[in-house]
Design a protein around this motif. Structure first.
Motif, PDB file in Angstrom:
ATOM      1  N   ALA A  14      44.419 -29.281 112.424  1.00 14.44           N
ATOM      2  CA  ALA A  14      45.080 -27.993 112.230  1.00 14.44           C
ATOM      3  C   ALA A  14      46.191 -28.065 111.199  1.00 14.44           C
ATOM      4  CB  ALA A  14      45.647 -27.491 113.561  1.00 14.44           C
ATOM      5  N   ALA A  15      46.767 -29.235 110.996  1.00 15.82           N
ATOM      6  CA  ALA A  15      47.865 -29.392 110.037  1.00 15.82           C
ATOM      7  C   ALA A  15      47.374 -29.514 108.602  1.00 15.82           C
ATOM      8  CB  ALA A  15      48.702 -30.623 110.396  1.00 15.82           C
ATOM      9  N   LEU A  16      46.085 -29.788 108.396  1.00 18.54           N
ATOM     10  CA  LEU A  16      45.588 -30.049 107.043  1.00 18.54           C
ATOM     11  C   LEU A  16      45.807 -28.891 106.069  1.00 18.54           C
ATOM     12  CD1 LEU A  16      42.278 -32.035 107.734  1.00 18.54           C
ATOM     13  CD2 LEU A  16      44.530 -32.912 107.061  1.00 18.54           C
ATOM     14  N   PRO A  17      45.575 -27.615 106.447  1.00 23.66           N
ATOM     15  CA  PRO A  17      45.825 -26.541 105.471  1.00 23.66           C
ATOM     16  C   PRO A  17      47.260 -26.502 104.971  1.00 23.66           C
ATOM     17  CG  PRO A  17      44.490 -25.721 107.280  1.00 23.66           C
ATOM     18  CD  PRO A  17      44.950 -27.101 107.678  1.00 23.66           C
ATOM     19  N   ALA A  18      48.218 -26.784 105.856  1.00 23.17           N
ATOM     20  CA  ALA A  18      49.624 -26.766 105.431  1.00 23.17           C
ATOM     21  C   ALA A  18      49.919 -27.898 104.464  1.00 23.17           C
ATOM     22  CB  ALA A  18      50.541 -26.868 106.647  1.00 23.17           C
ATOM     23  N   VAL A  19      49.260 -29.029 104.655  1.00 25.58           N
ATOM     24  CA  VAL A  19      49.494 -30.182 103.788  1.00 25.58           C
ATOM     25  C   VAL A  19      48.782 -30.008 102.451  1.00 25.58           C
ATOM     26  CG1 VAL A  19      49.225 -32.674 103.549  1.00 25.58           C
ATOM     27  CG2 VAL A  19      49.760 -31.691 105.788  1.00 25.58           C
ATOM     28  N   LEU A  20      47.542 -29.523 102.502  1.00 22.23           N
ATOM     29  CA  LEU A  20      46.748 -29.374 101.283  1.00 22.23           C
ATOM     30  C   LEU A  20      47.096 -28.112 100.504  1.00 22.23           C
ATOM     31  CD1 LEU A  20      43.267 -30.386 102.744  1.00 22.23           C
ATOM     32  CD2 LEU A  20      44.629 -31.725 101.140  1.00 22.23           C
TER      33      LEU A  20
END
Length: 350
Positions: free
Chosen positions: A19-25
């Motif tokens: 779930a955190a990947l969109p915020a990181v990418l």
């Protein structure tokens, strides 16, 4: 590659990690492989590539990049909407993970976990791929603490990578071609000009950024002057200083506008300025997309190559921000008064 820090919850809970990947990418990953490195018990850096038949041939390079910062370990996430319902697809993904495990191990990096997800959204499903049992639901990416931190930090979150690419994509081809004609007609001597001329171009760029922040975009004549101005290395190097300080947001908006408006090859310098600014404030996705575009136009661009190498090896944004101090020193030598740099000279444009 993007650089970030996350809590142990992301390390121990695959649903939170994915779930955190969109915020990181900076965008929602689709049909892709993402590799996340782990340092001191926390998630550190992330890289993403599209799934393709040729991906296995790129794993060695990905493992080399992942190992560059000597992390304690790594995690892998494959996003594939058919990846959990197609038995043959699952077997392909397990083979990909096995190859990645071997290549990371050759560089003393342990793959701590590998997962496949059908989609990165609330209610999506994940499945363990590393031989250990595991299945679960993906948390809401919009409620992720990483998403909140990204928004508070001024980063935009995009639905797709193409939306991120639109930040620098040519917006009006007809206007861009008209500007090309105006650029060709304009006369400019680059670095051979007197220092006073370079100083005036720096002051013009700062004034243009401030006007844009007030809602007044540059006229075509200003765009031509800005484009030619940053071909002077003295102007270009000083303007990198704007990436840190009170004018950073205004300057970044100006570089994005120039990237969408100017023709090649003049837009390259604006794109690199944008990449530097995005990197300095921790927006690795925008920096990466910008550097890809810049290097496609000019693969020998020195600053673009340096920033790309820094991004690939996981150099922290605070280290990039230190380079802005060089711009302030050059500005002082040129006789230009720039907005204050934190910890640097306290000067202002008069």
């Amino acid at each position: 590659m993007a650089t970030f820090r996350a809590s142990d919850d992301h390390l121990n809970k695959p649903g939170a990690l994915i779930a955190a990947l969109p915020a990181v990418l900076g965008f929602v990953p689709e049909h892709s492989l993402t590799i996340v490195t782990v340092e001191d018990g926390q998630l550190s850096c992330v890289m993403r590539v599209d799934l393709s038949e040729e991906l296995v041939d790129s794993l060695d390079h990905l493992a080399e990049v992942a190992a560059a910062a000597e992390p304690d370990g790594a995690l892998a996430v494959i996003v594939d909407d058919d990846g959990m319902s197609c038995r043959a697809c699952l077997e392909e993904h397990r083979c990909l993970v096995a190859a990645l495990t071997t290549m990371l191990a050759a560089r003393d990096v342990e793959l701590l976990g590998a997962f496949v997800a059908d989609r990165v959204e609330a209610g999506g499903q994940w499945l363990s791929l590393d031989g250990r049992p595991g299945w679960g639901r993906i948390e809401d990416p919009r409620s992720s603490p990483m998403a909140a931190a990204a928004v508070l930090g001024g980063r935009a979150l995009h639905a797709r990578r193409t939306d991120l690419e639109d930040v620098i994509a040519t917006a009006d081809p007809a206007r861009t071609e008209a500007l090309r004609a105006a650029m060709v007609l304009a006369e400019h001597d680059g670095d051979r000009r007197p220092r006073a001329a370079a100083r005036r171009d720096v002051e013009h760029a700062v004034a243009s950024a401030r006007r844009l922040a007030r809602g007044v975009p540059p006229a075509d004549a200003d765009l031509v002057r800005l484009a030619w101005g940053v071909t002077d290395t003295r102007v270009r190097d000083v303007l990198y200083a704007l990436a840190v300080g009170p004018e950073a947001g205004a300057a970044e908006a100006l570089w994005a506008l120039l990237a969408r408006t100017l023709p090649d090859p003049w837009r390259v310098e604006a794109i690199v300025q944008l990449a530097f600014s995005a990197y300095a404030r921790g927006d690795g996705p925008l920096a990466g997309v910008s550097l890809e575009a810049a290097l496609r136009s000019d693969e020998e661009h020195r600053m673009a190559r340096m920033l790309d190498q820094a991004l690939q090896t996981g150099m922290r944004p605070e280290q990039i921000r230190e380079l802005a101090q060089t711009g302030h020193r050059l500005a002082k030598r040129m006789g230009v008064r720039l907005p204050p740099h934190p910890g640097g000279p306290r000067t202002r444009v008069g």
